[in-house]
Design an enzyme around this catalytic site. Structure first.
Site, mmCIF file in Angstrom:
data_model
loop_
_atom_site.group_PDB
_atom_site.id
_atom_site.type_symbol
_atom_site.label_atom_id
_atom_site.label_comp_id
_atom_site.label_asym_id
_atom_site.label_seq_id
_atom_site.Cartn_x
_atom_site.Cartn_y
_atom_site.Cartn_z
ATOM 1 N N GLY A 136 0.638 -1.143 -0.116
ATOM 2 C CA GLY A 136 0.237 0.038 -0.024
ATOM 3 C C GLY A 136 0.520 1.381 -0.201
ATOM 4 O O GLY A 136 2.059 0.636 0.021
ATOM 5 N N HIS A 141 -1.986 7.963 10.917
ATOM 6 C CA HIS A 141 -2.904 7.717 11.904
ATOM 7 C C HIS A 141 -2.622 8.820 12.803
ATOM 8 O O HIS A 141 -1.509 9.806 13.222
ATOM 9 C CB HIS A 141 -2.168 6.875 11.989
ATOM 10 C CG HIS A 141 -1.707 5.254 12.094
ATOM 11 N ND1 HIS A 141 -3.232 5.273 11.161
ATOM 12 C CD2 HIS A 141 -1.116 4.453 10.948
ATOM 13 C CE1 HIS A 141 -2.949 3.981 9.946
ATOM 14 N NE2 HIS A 141 -1.929 3.956 10.315
ATOM 15 N N CYS A 233 -3.425 7.004 0.596
ATOM 16 C CA CYS A 233 -3.357 5.586 -0.089
ATOM 17 C C CYS A 233 -3.043 5.842 -1.542
ATOM 18 O O CYS A 233 -4.031 4.757 -2.166
ATOM 19 C CB CYS A 233 -5.059 5.168 -0.181
ATOM 20 S SG CYS A 233 -5.256 4.671 1.742
#
Length: 302
Positions: A136, A141, A233
């Site tokens: 990925g 986060h 992403c």
């Protein structure tokens, strides 16, 4: 065998597995029950039904109130995977584990992630950056995001990575629908959970010898600003959303009955989300959650 999924993923912290002895693994116990809930003889009872009760246990370390540094979580992750591999090699019981927490602000990249998806100078990054062994592209986060890391032996479930990914998505979709009236869904060809054009949860896995790690991250009341500093992403043209943001939208629309929705400003929003996700995880994977605790000595590492 080492496999990686190439969509956006989250890092996986892990904790030491309890040293207590475990019962031999069983997938399910099958009970034959009558309508009166009394165990009966199938030959003499016409009104019976089968009840599958999960006997497979999952150790759950619910530390969602902790903001765990990524480096510490990564060390836990790799340690637990090695422990489980050893258990399997010895033909010993290898229980499932589930870790629930938040991270301090951090960007993570997969093995083959491209730095072109960073909108800042990597030498002057706003937060720490880690390149991991996961598949990925880049993701973020931070506080207000529930991260769940299932470390599971798929030999005890289904040795199918597509099934596992779809199951993780199902956990989130059910939790959002039942708890928040958010009708989230999948997008064909992409991994994760979406509401329209907004990605609410990133999912990604890594598997070694059929042991899963990495997991899922759900934006609850996360500050979404850091997502603007990357191409999340590696997906151009998509937005990142949060549960709080959608609940605020619902307050001014007829999307769902207002009385049925939690207050988006409620300080318990993370609590509600965490409970719902763990419950749906138990339901989807048919495991019995056993809550574990960490000693104060273990917690000093955070």
């Amino acid at each position: 065998m080492t496999l990686g999924v190439t969509h956006c993923v989250a890092a996986v912290p892990t904790y030491p597995i309890s040293k207590r002895r475990h019962k031999p693994p069983r997938s399910f116990s099958l009970r034959i029950l009558s309508k009166s809930n009394q165990v009966s003889d199938l030959k003499t009872q016409q009104s019976t039904f089968y009840s599958l009760e999960p006997t497979r246990e999952c150790e759950c370390f619910n530390m969602y109130k902790q903001q765990v540094p990524y480096s510490q979580a990564w060390d836990w992750q790799k340690s637990i995977v090695e422990d489980k591999k050893t258990l399997i090699e010895r033909n010993e019981h290898c229980p499932d584990s589930l870790f629930v927490l938040q991270h301090r602000p951090v960007f993570t990249l997969g093995t083959a992630s491209s730095e072109q998806f960073l909108k800042f100078d990597i030498k002057d990054a706003p937060f720490d950056i880690y390149r991991t062994e996961r598949g990925g592209e880049v993701t973020y986060h931070g506080p207000g995001q529930i991260v769940m890391y299932p470390i599971m032996n798929l030999r005890n479930h289904k040795m199918d990575l597509h099934w596992y990914l779809r199951s993780l998505e199902e956990v989130i979709i059910r939790a959002l629908s039942k708890t928040f009236c958010i009708k989230a869904s999948r997008l064909e060809g992409l991994t994760g959970v979406w509401y329209g054009n907004q990605k609410l949860a990133a999912i990604g896995i890594r598997v070694k010898q059929w042991i899963t790690y990495h997991g899922l991250a759900v934006n609850v009341n996360t500050d979404l600003t850091p997502f603007r500093w990357i191409v999340p992403c590696g997906l151009q043209g998509y937005q990142v959303g949060s549960i709080k943001g959608l609940l605020e939208e619902f307050q001014t629309s007829a999307e769902c009955g207002i009385a049925d929705l939690p207050d988006p400003d409620d300080g318990q929003l993370l609590d509600i989300t965490c409970r719902s996700l763990i419950h749906e995880f138990s339901e989807v994977f048919q495991v019995r959650i056993n809550y574990e605790t960490m000693s104060s000595l273990d917690l000093q590492a955070i």
